[in-house]
Design a protein around this motif. Structure first.
Motif, mmCIF file in Angstrom:
data_model
loop_
_atom_site.group_PDB
_atom_site.id
_atom_site.type_symbol
_atom_site.label_atom_id
_atom_site.label_comp_id
_atom_site.label_asym_id
_atom_site.label_seq_id
_atom_site.Cartn_x
_atom_site.Cartn_y
_atom_site.Cartn_z
ATOM 1 N N ARG A 1 0.729 -1.342 -0.015
ATOM 2 C CA ARG A 1 0.055 0.060 0.024
ATOM 3 C C ARG A 1 0.875 1.192 -0.104
ATOM 4 N NH1 ARG A 1 -4.754 -2.617 0.949
ATOM 5 N NH2 ARG A 1 -4.154 -4.606 1.650
ATOM 6 N N PHE A 2 1.962 1.166 0.541
ATOM 7 C CA PHE A 2 2.866 2.226 0.602
ATOM 8 C C PHE A 2 3.383 2.609 -0.837
ATOM 9 C CE2 PHE A 2 7.740 2.830 0.276
ATOM 10 C CZ PHE A 2 7.763 4.082 0.672
ATOM 11 N N ALA A 3 3.642 1.514 -1.635
ATOM 12 C CA ALA A 3 4.254 1.607 -2.886
ATOM 13 C C ALA A 3 3.203 2.057 -3.735
ATOM 14 C CB ALA A 3 4.842 0.130 -3.175
ATOM 15 N N TYR A 4 1.920 1.663 -3.590
ATOM 16 C CA TYR A 4 0.762 2.098 -4.640
ATOM 17 C C TYR A 4 0.682 3.605 -4.393
ATOM 18 C CZ TYR A 4 -4.014 3.003 -6.169
ATOM 19 O OH TYR A 4 -5.066 3.471 -6.751
ATOM 20 N N SER A 5 0.469 4.097 -3.211
ATOM 21 C CA SER A 5 0.427 5.429 -2.472
ATOM 22 C C SER A 5 1.620 6.232 -3.245
ATOM 23 C CB SER A 5 0.219 5.733 -1.090
ATOM 24 O OG SER A 5 -0.587 4.857 -0.625
ATOM 25 N N ALA A 6 2.959 5.844 -3.225
ATOM 26 C CA ALA A 6 3.678 6.569 -3.804
ATOM 27 C C ALA A 6 3.934 6.784 -5.365
ATOM 28 C CB ALA A 6 5.210 6.024 -3.282
ATOM 29 N N PHE B 1 -5.371 -5.177 -10.640
ATOM 30 C CA PHE B 1 -4.952 -5.567 -9.147
ATOM 31 C C PHE B 1 -4.975 -4.414 -8.282
ATOM 32 C CE2 PHE B 1 -0.978 -5.418 -6.796
ATOM 33 C CZ PHE B 1 -0.904 -6.586 -6.267
ATOM 34 N N PHE B 2 -4.909 -3.099 -8.826
ATOM 35 C CA PHE B 2 -4.728 -2.079 -7.928
ATOM 36 C C PHE B 2 -6.104 -1.369 -7.577
ATOM 37 C CE2 PHE B 2 -0.159 -1.749 -9.339
ATOM 38 C CZ PHE B 2 0.176 -1.923 -8.137
ATOM 39 N N HIS B 3 -7.182 -1.874 -8.389
ATOM 40 C CA HIS B 3 -8.384 -1.378 -8.214
ATOM 41 C C HIS B 3 -9.472 -2.531 -8.144
ATOM 42 C CE1 HIS B 3 -7.232 2.877 -8.923
ATOM 43 N NE2 HIS B 3 -6.569 2.304 -9.795
ATOM 44 N N PRO B 4 -9.430 -3.194 -6.996
ATOM 45 C CA PRO B 4 -9.977 -4.616 -6.948
ATOM 46 C C PRO B 4 -11.677 -4.235 -7.420
ATOM 47 C CG PRO B 4 -9.340 -3.844 -4.934
ATOM 48 C CD PRO B 4 -8.854 -2.890 -5.742
ATOM 49 N N SER B 5 -12.115 -5.452 -7.929
ATOM 50 C CA SER B 5 -13.527 -5.098 -8.313
ATOM 51 C C SER B 5 -14.488 -4.630 -7.332
ATOM 52 C CB SER B 5 -14.129 -6.599 -8.731
ATOM 53 O OG SER B 5 -15.432 -6.577 -8.712
ATOM 54 N N LYS B 6 -15.377 -3.889 -7.980
ATOM 55 C CA LYS B 6 -16.221 -3.311 -6.868
ATOM 56 C C LYS B 6 -17.705 -4.195 -6.917
ATOM 57 C CE LYS B 6 -14.129 0.473 -6.305
ATOM 58 N NZ LYS B 6 -13.833 1.066 -5.133
ATOM 59 N N ASP B 7 -17.405 -5.366 -7.352
ATOM 60 C CA ASP B 7 -18.635 -6.419 -7.194
ATOM 61 C C ASP B 7 -17.933 -7.875 -7.184
ATOM 62 O OD1 ASP B 7 -20.676 -7.812 -7.445
ATOM 63 O OD2 ASP B 7 -21.123 -7.517 -9.488
ATOM 64 N N ASP B 8 -17.302 -8.148 -6.335
ATOM 65 C CA ASP B 8 -16.835 -9.733 -6.192
ATOM 66 C C ASP B 8 -17.623 -10.761 -5.499
ATOM 67 O OD1 ASP B 8 -15.335 -11.989 -6.037
ATOM 68 O OD2 ASP B 8 -13.558 -11.141 -4.857
ATOM 69 N N PRO B 9 -18.326 -11.517 -6.097
ATOM 70 C CA PRO B 9 -19.181 -12.421 -5.613
ATOM 71 C C PRO B 9 -18.515 -13.427 -4.593
ATOM 72 C CG PRO B 9 -19.527 -12.775 -7.925
ATOM 73 C CD PRO B 9 -18.288 -11.576 -7.837
ATOM 74 N N ASP B 10 -17.155 -13.639 -4.900
ATOM 75 C CA ASP B 10 -16.628 -14.559 -4.076
ATOM 76 C C ASP B 10 -16.146 -14.088 -2.455
ATOM 77 O OD1 ASP B 10 -17.139 -16.697 -5.757
ATOM 78 O OD2 ASP B 10 -15.381 -16.055 -7.075
ATOM 79 N N TYR B 11 -16.106 -12.587 -2.671
ATOM 80 C CA TYR B 11 -15.617 -12.000 -1.297
ATOM 81 C C TYR B 11 -16.210 -12.447 -0.225
ATOM 82 C CZ TYR B 11 -14.460 -8.853 2.428
ATOM 83 O OH TYR B 11 -13.876 -8.404 3.574
ATOM 84 N N ARG B 12 -15.291 -12.770 0.924
ATOM 85 C CA ARG B 12 -16.025 -13.167 2.164
ATOM 86 C C ARG B 12 -14.561 -12.419 3.146
ATOM 87 N NH1 ARG B 12 -19.125 -14.352 -0.662
ATOM 88 N NH2 ARG B 12 -20.229 -16.080 -0.957
ATOM 89 N N PHE B 13 -15.394 -11.984 4.140
ATOM 90 C CA PHE B 13 -14.406 -11.219 5.373
ATOM 91 C C PHE B 13 -13.953 -12.129 6.332
ATOM 92 C CE2 PHE B 13 -14.263 -9.687 9.636
ATOM 93 C CZ PHE B 13 -13.580 -8.460 9.441
ATOM 94 N N HIS B 14 -12.403 -12.196 6.380
ATOM 95 C CA HIS B 14 -11.778 -12.832 7.411
ATOM 96 C C HIS B 14 -11.104 -12.020 8.343
ATOM 97 C CE1 HIS B 14 -12.266 -16.557 5.042
ATOM 98 N NE2 HIS B 14 -11.799 -15.941 3.711
ATOM 99 N N GLU B 15 -11.313 -12.230 9.634
ATOM 100 C CA GLU B 15 -10.717 -11.302 10.536
ATOM 101 C C GLU B 15 -9.175 -11.069 10.478
ATOM 102 O OE1 GLU B 15 -13.179 -12.495 14.205
ATOM 103 O OE2 GLU B 15 -12.864 -10.399 14.633
ATOM 104 N N ALA B 16 -8.692 -12.405 10.063
ATOM 105 C CA ALA B 16 -7.202 -12.314 10.223
ATOM 106 C C ALA B 16 -6.659 -12.023 8.844
ATOM 107 C CB ALA B 16 -6.727 -13.660 10.633
ATOM 108 N N SER B 17 -7.405 -11.299 7.817
ATOM 109 C CA SER B 17 -6.845 -11.269 6.402
ATOM 110 C C SER B 17 -6.023 -9.851 6.462
ATOM 111 C CB SER B 17 -8.062 -10.643 5.650
ATOM 112 O OG SER B 17 -8.884 -9.565 6.108
ATOM 113 N N ARG B 18 -5.894 -8.940 7.426
ATOM 114 C CA ARG B 18 -5.147 -7.768 7.575
ATOM 115 C C ARG B 18 -4.377 -7.673 8.903
ATOM 116 N NH1 ARG B 18 -7.061 -4.018 3.745
ATOM 117 N NH2 ARG B 18 -5.459 -2.755 4.787
#
Ligand SMILES: *Cc1c(COP(=O)(O)O)cnc(C)c1O
Length: 421
Positions: free
Chosen positions: A225-230, A262-279
């Motif tokens: 995210r640092f690299a993307y912001s830069a 890659f940098f702008h993930p889909s705004k409609d991903d049907p497979d997305y599921r929240f995982h607490e430990a993802s971040r």
């Protein structure tokens, strides 16, 4: 040299990049007391819980507020699909409300028709940093004994009118809880991190989530995210990112799409599921980055609003173009500039060739997405906004000539000899 306008930048200063570089190898979580000291001025009288992301803040709130499977939550149709997904993942039932045509926020006039004996909560989004009509929605929730949650991911620095002549106050203080997000696309960017601002009696005993992620993830996550912001900071965008994206598009249009996705993930991903430990958790460097940006908040908002005002003036009278009534219920922070245009995808491509980065599908009508078919509802305004809204740059590092060039390019593309339609 190609002149180019990046879509978004938080306008980080060297000191903020340095705060990250000094602390990037740490895997520990921030001290909640320090986080509180940074945010309690803007968000008084709330318990403040640092979280890994904004969505973690909503997840935690749903737990603290004791919502149960089968409970109904009224949400705006025009929304970020991840928010709706989280509700469903917890067994809650999203009930979609259409939005106001001018603010694109939940329309309070529709609430009576959507309430059932199972309604437990209303989730309002201050989309694009436009204040929602809290002076109507908050009393309605109180009258019916419902929880009220505000999605303030876009709304640091947005103020909401209280209905009295007094100055508006920061969004996120009207209900029982609110989420804030500090991801790379947000007005305050600390390469991740979120905040739950919640009624103190609900927060009792709540600890900041500190998910157990591998240390490699913990470090790489923020580094990417640092690299993307830069890379999207104006100079880097102009000198490196835009020319390489253009070159890549010439040799391989599919390659360019892949990089973009890659940098702008889909705004409609049907497979997305929240995982607490993802971040990784909210880390100490984030507190320092946010403190610096908060000190410049007023100046940041003023600059954004003046860029938007300038583009609006430049676009006045261009056929088919319509800006939002962003200040109807308070004062928007200018974090996004949403413009209705005849064909956003086409304009996105043509502006991209001219070096102006935009987004043609920044948010979508969740009430008509196939992934939420079970909860489908008819939200004509949200549908129309999905088809017509183009998100333009409005960041604090745009110059007056940048703003003029954006307006002139749109005007030329829509009225010039090549425009059809
Ligand atoms: C970014 C965003 C969120 C949540 O942000 P994360 O920190 O990415 O979880 C929530 N709602 C809206 C409207 C957003 O744009």
């Amino acid at each position: 040299m190609v002149s180019a306008v990046t879509k978004h930048t938080a306008g980080l200063r060297a000191a903020e990049y340095l705060a990250y570089l000094r602390g990037f190898a740490s895997t520990s979580a921030a001290d909640p007391a320090e986080v509180r000291s940074v945010w309690s001025g803007l968000l008084p009288d709330r318990a403040l819980v640092p979280t890994p992301t904004g969505r973690h803040a909503l997840w935690l709130f749903l737990e603290l507020a004791g919502l149960r499977p089968g409970d109904e939550v009224i949400v705006a149709g025009y929304n970020f699909y991840v928010i709706v997904r989280l509700l469903i993942q917890r067994g809650l039932v999203p009930v979609f409300a259409d939005v106001e045509p001018d603010t694109l926020c939940m329309d309070p006039a529709l609430l009576d028709g959507l309430r059932t004996p199972r309604t437990r909560m209303v989730l309002v989004t201050h989309i694009f940093g436009h204040p929602a009509d809290m002076a109507a929605i908050a009393p309605w929730c109180r009258a019916h004994g419902l929880l009220l949650f505000e999605d303030c991911a876009h709304a640091v620095g947005t103020t909401v009118d209280s209905g009295s002549p007094a100055a508006g106050r920061q969004a996120g203080l009207w209900g029982d809880g609110a989420l804030f997000s500090f991801g790379v696309e947000k007005l305050i960017n600390s390469f991740g991190g979120g905040l739950l601002a919640v009624r103190p009696d609900l927060a009792r005993g709540a600890l900041p989530p500190a998910p157990a992620v591998p240390w490699t993830t913990s470090i790489l996550d923020h580094l990417v995210r640092f690299a993307y912001s830069a890379a999207t900071a104006p100079a880097a965008y102009r000198l490196a990112l835009h020319p390489s994206a253009r070159a890549l598009r010439r040799v391989s249009p599919r390659g360019e799409t892949a990089v973009h996705d890659f940098f702008h993930p889909s705004k409609d991903d049907p497979d997305y599921r929240f995982h607490e430990a993802s971040r990784p958790p909210f880390k100490p460097f984030m507190t320092r980055m946010q403190a610096g940006q908060l000190r410049r908040l007023d100046e940041n908002v003023a600059r954004r609003r003046s860029r938007i005002a300038r583009m609006r003036r430049g676009l006045a009278g261009v056929p088919g173009v319509e800006a939002c009534g962003m200040d109807r219920h308070g004062r928007a922070n200018g974090s996004y500039f949403a413009l209705r245009v005849p064909d956003p995808r086409r304009l996105y491509t043509e502006l991209g060739d001219a070096g102006i980065a935009t987004h043609p599908r920044e948010f979508l009508d969740c009430a008509s997405l196939p992934q939420f078919a079970e909860y489908a509802a008819d939200c004509p305004v949200a549908r129309e906004a999905t088809a017509r809204v183009l998100r333009l740059p409005s960041h604090p590092l745009m110059s007056d000539p940048d703003a003029d060039r954006v307006a002139a390019s749109i005007s030329r593309l829509l009225t010039g000899p090549h425009a059809d339609g």
